[in-house]
Design a protein around this motif. Structure first.
Motif, PDB file in Angstrom:
ATOM      1  N   ILE A  56      13.090  17.611  11.289  1.00  0.00           N
ATOM      2  CA  ILE A  56      13.336  18.211   9.980  1.00  0.00           C
ATOM      3  C   ILE A  56      12.970  17.174   8.927  1.00  0.00           C
ATOM      4  O   ILE A  56      13.332  16.012   9.049  1.00  0.00           O
ATOM      5  N   SER A  57      12.259  17.619   7.901  1.00  0.00           N
ATOM      6  CA  SER A  57      11.955  16.717   6.798  1.00  0.00           C
ATOM      7  C   SER A  57      12.212  17.440   5.483  1.00  0.00           C
ATOM      8  O   SER A  57      12.220  18.669   5.430  1.00  0.00           O
ATOM      9  N   VAL A  58      12.418  16.656   4.457  1.00  0.00           N
ATOM     10  CA  VAL A  58      12.687  17.180   3.125  1.00  0.00           C
ATOM     11  C   VAL A  58      11.734  16.495   2.162  1.00  0.00           C
ATOM     12  O   VAL A  58      11.602  15.267   2.185  1.00  0.00           O
ATOM     13  N   SER A  59      11.065  17.276   1.331  1.00  0.00           N
ATOM     14  CA  SER A  59      10.120  16.694   0.380  1.00  0.00           C
ATOM     15  C   SER A  59      10.875  15.965  -0.733  1.00  0.00           C
ATOM     16  O   SER A  59      12.038  16.273  -1.006  1.00  0.00           O
ATOM     17  N   PRO A  60      10.206  15.002  -1.381  1.00  0.00           N
ATOM     18  CA  PRO A  60      10.827  14.385  -2.553  1.00  0.00           C
ATOM     19  C   PRO A  60      11.116  15.458  -3.608  1.00  0.00           C
ATOM     20  O   PRO A  60      10.420  16.468  -3.689  1.00  0.00           O
ATOM     21  N   LEU A  61      12.126  15.235  -4.391  1.00  0.00           N
ATOM     22  CA  LEU A  61      12.518  16.170  -5.433  1.00  0.00           C
ATOM     23  C   LEU A  61      11.409  16.306  -6.466  1.00  0.00           C
ATOM     24  O   LEU A  61      10.852  15.310  -6.932  1.00  0.00           O
ATOM     25  N   GLN A  62      11.045  17.548  -6.766  1.00  0.00           N
ATOM     26  CA  GLN A  62      10.006  17.853  -7.750  1.00  0.00           C
ATOM     27  C   GLN A  62      10.646  18.534  -8.958  1.00  0.00           C
ATOM     28  O   GLN A  62      11.646  19.229  -8.829  1.00  0.00           O
ATOM     29  N   SER A  63      10.032  18.391 -10.102  1.00  0.00           N
ATOM     30  CA  SER A  63      10.514  19.045 -11.315  1.00  0.00           C
ATOM     31  C   SER A  63       9.457  20.043 -11.769  1.00  0.00           C
ATOM     32  O   SER A  63       8.266  19.764 -11.706  1.00  0.00           O
ATOM     33  N   PRO A 120      11.129  23.806  22.266  1.00  0.00           N
ATOM     34  CA  PRO A 120      11.992  24.024  23.429  1.00  0.00           C
ATOM     35  C   PRO A 120      13.381  24.469  22.933  1.00  0.00           C
ATOM     36  O   PRO A 120      13.752  24.195  21.783  1.00  0.00           O
ATOM     37  N   GLN A 121      14.148  25.131  23.770  1.00  0.00           N
ATOM     38  CA  GLN A 121      15.425  25.735  23.369  1.00  0.00           C
ATOM     39  C   GLN A 121      16.366  24.763  22.662  1.00  0.00           C
ATOM     40  O   GLN A 121      16.918  25.084  21.612  1.00  0.00           O
ATOM     41  N   LYS A 122      16.576  23.570  23.207  1.00  0.00           N
ATOM     42  CA  LYS A 122      17.509  22.614  22.605  1.00  0.00           C
ATOM     43  C   LYS A 122      17.055  22.179  21.220  1.00  0.00           C
ATOM     44  O   LYS A 122      17.869  22.059  20.310  1.00  0.00           O
ATOM     45  N   GLU A 123      15.771  21.925  21.063  1.00  0.00           N
ATOM     46  CA  GLU A 123      15.252  21.519  19.761  1.00  0.00           C
ATOM     47  C   GLU A 123      15.347  22.657  18.758  1.00  0.00           C
ATOM     48  O   GLU A 123      15.698  22.446  17.606  1.00  0.00           O
ATOM     49  N   TYR A 124      15.037  23.873  19.216  1.00  0.00           N
ATOM     50  CA  TYR A 124      15.177  25.032  18.334  1.00  0.00           C
ATOM     51  C   TYR A 124      16.615  25.168  17.850  1.00  0.00           C
ATOM     52  O   TYR A 124      16.863  25.378  16.660  1.00  0.00           O
ATOM     53  N   ILE A 172      12.383  22.134   2.395  1.00  0.00           N
ATOM     54  CA  ILE A 172      12.876  21.768   3.723  1.00  0.00           C
ATOM     55  C   ILE A 172      11.809  22.209   4.732  1.00  0.00           C
ATOM     56  O   ILE A 172      11.386  23.367   4.729  1.00  0.00           O
ATOM     57  N   TYR A 173      11.398  21.290   5.579  1.00  0.00           N
ATOM     58  CA  TYR A 173      10.375  21.577   6.580  1.00  0.00           C
ATOM     59  C   TYR A 173      10.927  21.417   7.988  1.00  0.00           C
ATOM     60  O   TYR A 173      11.732  20.516   8.248  1.00  0.00           O
ATOM     61  N   ALA A 174      10.461  22.245   8.896  1.00  0.00           N
ATOM     62  CA  ALA A 174      10.641  22.027  10.330  1.00  0.00           C
ATOM     63  C   ALA A 174       9.348  21.379  10.801  1.00  0.00           C
ATOM     64  O   ALA A 174       8.255  21.908  10.574  1.00  0.00           O
ATOM     65  N   VAL A 175       9.461  20.221  11.423  1.00  0.00           N
ATOM     66  CA  VAL A 175       8.281  19.471  11.864  1.00  0.00           C
ATOM     67  C   VAL A 175       7.908  19.940  13.270  1.00  0.00           C
ATOM     68  O   VAL A 175       8.674  19.773  14.216  1.00  0.00           O
ATOM     69  N   ILE A 176       6.745  20.555  13.387  1.00  0.00           N
ATOM     70  CA  ILE A 176       6.292  21.136  14.649  1.00  0.00           C
ATOM     71  C   ILE A 176       5.706  20.064  15.561  1.00  0.00           C
ATOM     72  O   ILE A 176       6.059  19.965  16.727  1.00  0.00           O
ATOM     73  N   ARG A 177       4.780  19.285  15.028  1.00  0.00           N
ATOM     74  CA  ARG A 177       4.162  18.204  15.798  1.00  0.00           C
ATOM     75  C   ARG A 177       4.142  16.950  14.932  1.00  0.00           C
ATOM     76  O   ARG A 177       3.258  16.786  14.087  1.00  0.00           O
ATOM     77  N   PRO A 178       5.126  16.072  15.123  1.00  0.00           N
ATOM     78  CA  PRO A 178       5.229  14.896  14.261  1.00  0.00           C
ATOM     79  C   PRO A 178       4.011  13.972  14.321  1.00  0.00           C
ATOM     80  O   PRO A 178       3.681  13.332  13.331  1.00  0.00           O
ATOM     81  N   GLU A 179       3.341  13.936  15.460  1.00  0.00           N
ATOM     82  CA  GLU A 179       2.198  13.024  15.595  1.00  0.00           C
ATOM     83  C   GLU A 179       1.060  13.354  14.641  1.00  0.00           C
ATOM     84  O   GLU A 179       0.261  12.479  14.303  1.00  0.00           O
ATOM     85  N   PHE A 236      18.907  22.911  17.585  1.00  0.00           N
ATOM     86  CA  PHE A 236      19.230  21.829  16.665  1.00  0.00           C
ATOM     87  C   PHE A 236      18.696  22.124  15.268  1.00  0.00           C
ATOM     88  O   PHE A 236      19.434  22.076  14.280  1.00  0.00           O
ATOM     89  N   VAL A 237      17.401  22.428  15.164  1.00  0.00           N
ATOM     90  CA  VAL A 237      16.780  22.686  13.863  1.00  0.00           C
ATOM     91  C   VAL A 237      17.441  23.883  13.193  1.00  0.00           C
ATOM     92  O   VAL A 237      17.797  23.831  12.006  1.00  0.00           O
ATOM     93  N   SER A 238      17.637  24.946  13.923  1.00  0.00           N
ATOM     94  CA  SER A 238      18.244  26.153  13.369  1.00  0.00           C
ATOM     95  C   SER A 238      19.658  25.875  12.861  1.00  0.00           C
ATOM     96  O   SER A 238      20.023  26.296  11.762  1.00  0.00           O
ATOM     97  N   GLN A 239      20.437  25.146  13.630  1.00  0.00           N
ATOM     98  CA  GLN A 239      21.817  24.847  13.237  1.00  0.00           C
ATOM     99  C   GLN A 239      21.860  23.958  11.999  1.00  0.00           C
ATOM    100  O   GLN A 239      22.625  24.210  11.072  1.00  0.00           O
ATOM    101  N   VAL A 240      21.026  22.934  11.951  1.00  0.00           N
ATOM    102  CA  VAL A 240      21.025  22.022  10.803  1.00  0.00           C
ATOM    103  C   VAL A 240      20.617  22.757   9.527  1.00  0.00           C
ATOM    104  O   VAL A 240      21.286  22.668   8.500  1.00  0.00           O
ATOM    105  N   VAL A 241      19.519  23.496   9.587  1.00  0.00           N
ATOM    106  CA  VAL A 241      19.025  24.184   8.395  1.00  0.00           C
ATOM    107  C   VAL A 241      20.002  25.271   7.948  1.00  0.00           C
ATOM    108  O   VAL A 241      20.331  25.374   6.765  1.00  0.00           O
ATOM    109  N   SER A 242      20.505  26.078   8.876  1.00  0.00           N
ATOM    110  CA  SER A 242      21.395  27.173   8.484  1.00  0.00           C
ATOM    111  C   SER A 242      22.752  26.675   7.993  1.00  0.00           C
ATOM    112  O   SER A 242      23.440  27.384   7.272  1.00  0.00           O
ATOM    113  N   SER A 243      23.131  25.446   8.338  1.00  0.00           N
ATOM    114  CA  SER A 243      24.410  24.915   7.855  1.00  0.00           C
ATOM    115  C   SER A 243      24.275  24.180   6.521  1.00  0.00           C
ATOM    116  O   SER A 243      25.275  23.877   5.883  1.00  0.00           O
TER     117      SER A 243
END
Length: 115
Positions: free
Chosen positions: A87-94, A50-54, A9-16, A56-63
């Motif tokens: 937020i991004s999620v890597s493909p499933l790895q084995s 920024p506060q709102k984005e933080y 699970i990744y938090a995307v800092i700068r999507p560009e 959001f990311v914190s709530q999604v990941v912690s839930s």
């Protein structure tokens, strides 16, 4: 030997420029899904977002561990294809290690809590 599957699970800092920080892991052992995240890394995001984005990311990941929204490999595959820009999620790895608490802890320390 059984293999264990995992996704990061990744938090995307700068999507560009696809800059991101690994904040958690999703483990799959048969039908069981286990989600773990680093509260320390989530706290560090406070100064990067920024506060709102933080919030959001914190709530999604912690839930994720308790929300019941990630129940299967299908859910993880969906998230890896259709992530939002925060937020991004890597493909499933084995990986060829026995699925156990020790293995999960070792992978979590290596991929998420590595200094």
């Amino acid at each position: 030997m059984n293999s264990m599957k995992y996704s990061i699970i990744y938090a995307v800092i700068r999507p560009e420029i696809a800059e991101r920080i690994s904040v958690g892991l999703i483990f799959v052992d048969g039908d069981k899904v286990d989600v773990r995240y680093s509260q320390q890394k989530l706290d560090a995001l406070r100064s990067l977002f920024p506060q709102k984005e933080y919030e959001f990311v914190s709530q999604v990941v912690s839930s994720m561990p308790t929300s019941g929204k990630i129940n299967s490999v299908k859910d993880i595959n969906y998230l890896s294809r259709y992530s939002n820009n925060m937020i991004s999620v890597s493909p499933l790895q084995s990986i060829d290690i026995e699925p156990s608490e020790q293995s999960k802890t070792r992978l979590f320390k290596n991929y998420i809590c590595a200094s």
